[in-house]
Design an enzyme around this catalytic site. Structure first.
Site, PDB file in Angstrom:
ATOM      1  N   HIS A 247      51.045  60.556   7.761  1.00  0.00           N
ATOM      2  CA  HIS A 247      51.195  59.333   7.013  1.00  0.00           C
ATOM      3  C   HIS A 247      50.496  59.334   5.668  1.00  0.00           C
ATOM      4  O   HIS A 247      50.620  58.392   4.916  1.00  0.00           O
ATOM      5  CB  HIS A 247      50.608  58.183   7.874  1.00  0.00           C
ATOM      6  CG  HIS A 247      51.299  56.877   7.721  1.00  0.00           C
ATOM      7  ND1 HIS A 247      50.646  55.770   7.267  1.00  0.00           N
ATOM      8  CD2 HIS A 247      52.568  56.503   7.947  1.00  0.00           C
ATOM      9  CE1 HIS A 247      51.491  54.757   7.261  1.00  0.00           C
ATOM     10  NE2 HIS A 247      52.662  55.182   7.661  1.00  0.00           N
TER      11      HIS A 247
ATOM     12  N   HIS B  13      64.015  51.329   9.210  1.00  0.00           N
ATOM     13  CA  HIS B  13      62.781  51.441   8.407  1.00  0.00           C
ATOM     14  C   HIS B  13      62.928  52.612   7.444  1.00  0.00           C
ATOM     15  O   HIS B  13      63.413  53.684   7.819  1.00  0.00           O
ATOM     16  CB  HIS B  13      61.613  51.659   9.380  1.00  0.00           C
ATOM     17  CG  HIS B  13      60.270  51.784   8.770  1.00  0.00           C
ATOM     18  ND1 HIS B  13      59.896  51.146   7.610  1.00  0.00           N
ATOM     19  CD2 HIS B  13      59.172  52.480   9.171  1.00  0.00           C
ATOM     20  CE1 HIS B  13      58.627  51.443   7.339  1.00  0.00           C
ATOM     21  NE2 HIS B  13      58.177  52.261   8.263  1.00  0.00           N
TER      22      HIS B  13
ATOM     23  N   GLU C 141      60.664  54.513   5.867  1.00  0.00           N
ATOM     24  CA  GLU C 141      59.719  55.640   5.773  1.00  0.00           C
ATOM     25  C   GLU C 141      60.355  56.954   6.233  1.00  0.00           C
ATOM     26  O   GLU C 141      61.190  56.986   7.142  1.00  0.00           O
ATOM     27  CB  GLU C 141      58.459  55.352   6.609  1.00  0.00           C
ATOM     28  CG  GLU C 141      57.457  54.546   5.812  1.00  0.00           C
ATOM     29  CD  GLU C 141      56.031  54.737   6.303  1.00  0.00           C
ATOM     30  OE1 GLU C 141      55.710  54.188   7.369  1.00  0.00           O
ATOM     31  OE2 GLU C 141      55.249  55.430   5.626  1.00  0.00           O
TER      32      GLU C 141
ATOM     33  N   ASP D  61      59.596  59.445   8.013  1.00  0.00           N
ATOM     34  CA  ASP D  61      59.627  59.929   9.390  1.00  0.00           C
ATOM     35  C   ASP D  61      60.838  59.383  10.153  1.00  0.00           C
ATOM     36  O   ASP D  61      61.190  59.893  11.214  1.00  0.00           O
ATOM     37  CB  ASP D  61      58.311  59.650  10.145  1.00  0.00           C
ATOM     38  CG  ASP D  61      57.846  58.218  10.042  1.00  0.00           C
ATOM     39  OD1 ASP D  61      58.128  57.567   9.028  1.00  0.00           O
ATOM     40  OD2 ASP D  61      57.181  57.741  10.980  1.00  0.00           O
TER      41      ASP D  61
ATOM     42  N   HIS E 271      55.796  47.579  10.318  1.00  0.00           N
ATOM     43  CA  HIS E 271      54.581  47.407   9.580  1.00  0.00           C
ATOM     44  C   HIS E 271      54.735  47.396   8.066  1.00  0.00           C
ATOM     45  O   HIS E 271      53.743  47.239   7.347  1.00  0.00           O
ATOM     46  CB  HIS E 271      53.602  48.515   9.996  1.00  0.00           C
ATOM     47  CG  HIS E 271      54.009  49.880   9.525  1.00  0.00           C
ATOM     48  ND1 HIS E 271      53.284  50.542   8.570  1.00  0.00           N
ATOM     49  CD2 HIS E 271      55.035  50.674   9.824  1.00  0.00           C
ATOM     50  CE1 HIS E 271      53.852  51.718   8.342  1.00  0.00           C
ATOM     51  NE2 HIS E 271      54.909  51.813   9.081  1.00  0.00           N
TER      52      HIS E 271
ATOM     53  N   ASP F  30      58.748  51.124  14.466  1.00  0.00           N
ATOM     54  CA  ASP F  30      57.339  51.506  14.638  1.00  0.00           C
ATOM     55  C   ASP F  30      56.582  50.626  15.650  1.00  0.00           C
ATOM     56  O   ASP F  30      55.599  51.080  16.244  1.00  0.00           O
ATOM     57  CB  ASP F  30      56.608  51.452  13.288  1.00  0.00           C
ATOM     58  CG  ASP F  30      56.885  52.686  12.436  1.00  0.00           C
ATOM     59  OD1 ASP F  30      57.050  53.776  13.011  1.00  0.00           O
ATOM     60  OD2 ASP F  30      56.931  52.560  11.214  1.00  0.00           O
TER      61      ASP F  30
ATOM     62  N   TYR G 292      47.225  53.547  17.586  1.00  0.00           N
ATOM     63  CA  TYR G 292      48.355  53.294  16.690  1.00  0.00           C
ATOM     64  C   TYR G 292      48.257  51.862  16.144  1.00  0.00           C
ATOM     65  O   TYR G 292      48.376  51.631  14.949  1.00  0.00           O
ATOM     66  CB  TYR G 292      49.634  53.487  17.508  1.00  0.00           C
ATOM     67  CG  TYR G 292      50.927  53.447  16.751  1.00  0.00           C
ATOM     68  CD1 TYR G 292      51.540  54.623  16.346  1.00  0.00           C
ATOM     69  CD2 TYR G 292      51.563  52.245  16.481  1.00  0.00           C
ATOM     70  CE1 TYR G 292      52.756  54.594  15.679  1.00  0.00           C
ATOM     71  CE2 TYR G 292      52.767  52.205  15.814  1.00  0.00           C
ATOM     72  CZ  TYR G 292      53.358  53.394  15.419  1.00  0.00           C
ATOM     73  OH  TYR G 292      54.560  53.359  14.762  1.00  0.00           O
TER      74      TYR G 292
ATOM     75  N   HIS H 287      58.341  55.995  17.932  1.00  0.00           N
ATOM     76  CA  HIS H 287      57.352  57.039  18.230  1.00  0.00           C
ATOM     77  C   HIS H 287      56.914  56.918  19.690  1.00  0.00           C
ATOM     78  O   HIS H 287      56.656  55.817  20.178  1.00  0.00           O
ATOM     79  CB  HIS H 287      56.091  56.890  17.363  1.00  0.00           C
ATOM     80  CG  HIS H 287      56.329  57.047  15.896  1.00  0.00           C
ATOM     81  ND1 HIS H 287      56.611  58.260  15.305  1.00  0.00           N
ATOM     82  CD2 HIS H 287      56.306  56.144  14.887  1.00  0.00           C
ATOM     83  CE1 HIS H 287      56.756  58.096  14.002  1.00  0.00           C
ATOM     84  NE2 HIS H 287      56.590  56.818  13.717  1.00  0.00           N
TER      85      HIS H 287
END
Ligand code: FEO
Length: 397
Positions: free
Chosen positions: A24, A80, A82, A84, A146, A165, A193, A226
């Site tokens: 991250h 999302h 991001e 990943d 998030h 997430d 987390y 995740h």
């Protein structure tokens, strides 16, 4: 590992990143690796919910191919932005160039800038629905769970919530479900987390859970992006999120310190004795021997943090900086704090720690404790009382 059917016609097609140890860019240690979960829904419209981190694109395509030719994908849901989760989007879109991408308004903005492709991107808002044939997807925007673009996808007919997430854990496993693994380890990772990613957004977490409860939608499975999928302990993970977001930590004091010539360390051990004399659980960590992301998790689990350092150049030791900076950024709510430390020619460490605690909006119910040179018997008693006092405050909260 290949595709795994998680419900009739719905498959996990993600990848396990066994070797990930740092995630991250935001200093999150991942001792147990992670997974990037993507889900394939085979209906009249073949739909992929999320992709995986870019370097794993081939594995994702291989897993999809075990179920259906990737060229047959009609829809891609991007919960999302991001990397990943969206990093393999170009590889998927190359295979299925006619597919439509569905995402939140903020996500669209990012996807267009990141990838600069002429994809058909459709924006979904809370309440938007998409029919796949026999199934219907419903979307719930979840800003700050998030990041501002985050979105949940809900498969109405199956009661399957895919919240990206949220409810995730950085936990690599050959198993996919909560009832197939050691739940204590999974919960430890879920706590870490939450503490390191969701802590500052706790108010939004509570609001979103309340909103979901009011919607009255049945949730038979929670499939995050995740870690493991929740099917046996859905109520438990939701209740645990409420507890974390409400700041309902256990009566436990975390002591974190570093020391130059062991004087601050002697203080720390005397403080620990004081806490324990009050019958309160205590945990001690010396920096940088301990991972500051692990300490943040213990703060989430507890009620108070005592931070100690020797003084150098009128400041705390630089080894404390990563922990203190993260505490300032995460602003753990409902936690008490205080500073302690020894000094020689000049003081400054405890004042600098207190400044950080103020920035983190952590309540300081006690004066800081600073001792010149090495603590003598009387000063060690002061340390003992310092620990005892904080423990007493924690017990009565
Ligand atoms: Fe916000 Fe798993 O990325």
């Amino acid at each position: 590992m290949g595709a795994v059917q998680i419900m009739e016609g719905i498959y996990w097609v993600g990848v396990v990143d066994w070797n990930l140890r740092y995630f991250h860019g935001y200093s999150l240690s991942t001792h147990r690796g992670t997974t990037y979960n993507a889900y394939l829904i085979v209906d009249d419209k073949v739909t992929l919910v999320d992709t995986v981190y870019g370097p794993f694109a081939e594995m994702l395509l291989k897993n999809i191919s075990e179920v259906v030719d990737p060229e047959k994908i009609d829809y891609v849901i991007c919960n999302h932005l991001e990397s990943d989760h969206s990093g393999s989007l170009p590889a998927v879109m190359e295979k299925a160039p006619g597919a439509t991408v569905y995402c939140s308004p903020r996500c669209e903005e990012g996807l267009r800038k990141y990838f600069q492709k002429d994809w058909d991107i459709q924006v979904m808002k809370t309440g938007s629905e998409l029919s796949l044939g026999k199934r219907t997807l419903s979307f719930i925007e979840a800003p700050m769970l998030h990041w501002p673009d985050s979105m949940f996808t809900y498969v109405k007919e199956d009661g399957l919530l895919i919240p990206n997430d949220a409810f995730g854990q950085h936990y690599a496993s050959s198993k996919r479900f909560d009832d197939e693994v050691d739940l204590n380890i999974v919960m430890e990772e879920a706590a870490k987390y939450y503490a390191n990613i969701l802590y500052p957004f706790s108010k939004m977490v509570l609001k979103k859970i309340e909103e979901l409860k009011k919607m009255g939608i049945p949730v038979n499975m929670i499939a995050p992006s995740h870690g493991i999928i929740w099917r046996e302990n859905i109520g438990m993970i939701i209740d645990q999120y409420v507890q974390w977001a409400s700041g309902q930590g256990r009566p436990k004091v975390v002591v974190a310190y570093d020391t130059m010539w062991h004087s601050t360390e002697k203080m720390a051990y005397a403080i620990m004795e004081g806490i324990q004399a009050e019958g309160v659980e205590a945990q001690l960590f010396r920096l940088p021997l301990s991972d500051h992301n692990d300490i943040i998790k213990e703060i989430l689990d507890g009620s108070a943090i005592l931070l100690g350092s020797s003084t150098i150049h009128k400041e705390f030791l630089p080894t404390l900086a990563p922990l203190l900076d993260e505490i300032v950024a995460l602003k753990p709510g409902n936690v008490l704090g205080a500073a302690f430390g020894s000094y020689g020619w000049s003081s400054g460490a405890v004042e600098a720690i207190e400044e950080k605690l103020s920035k983190a909006k952590i309540e300081r119910p006690m004066e800081a404790l600073k001792i010149k040179w090495a603590p003598d018997e009387q000063e060690l008693k002061q340390c003992f009382d310092f620990g005892k006092e904080m423990a007493a405050k924690v017990k009565t909260r």
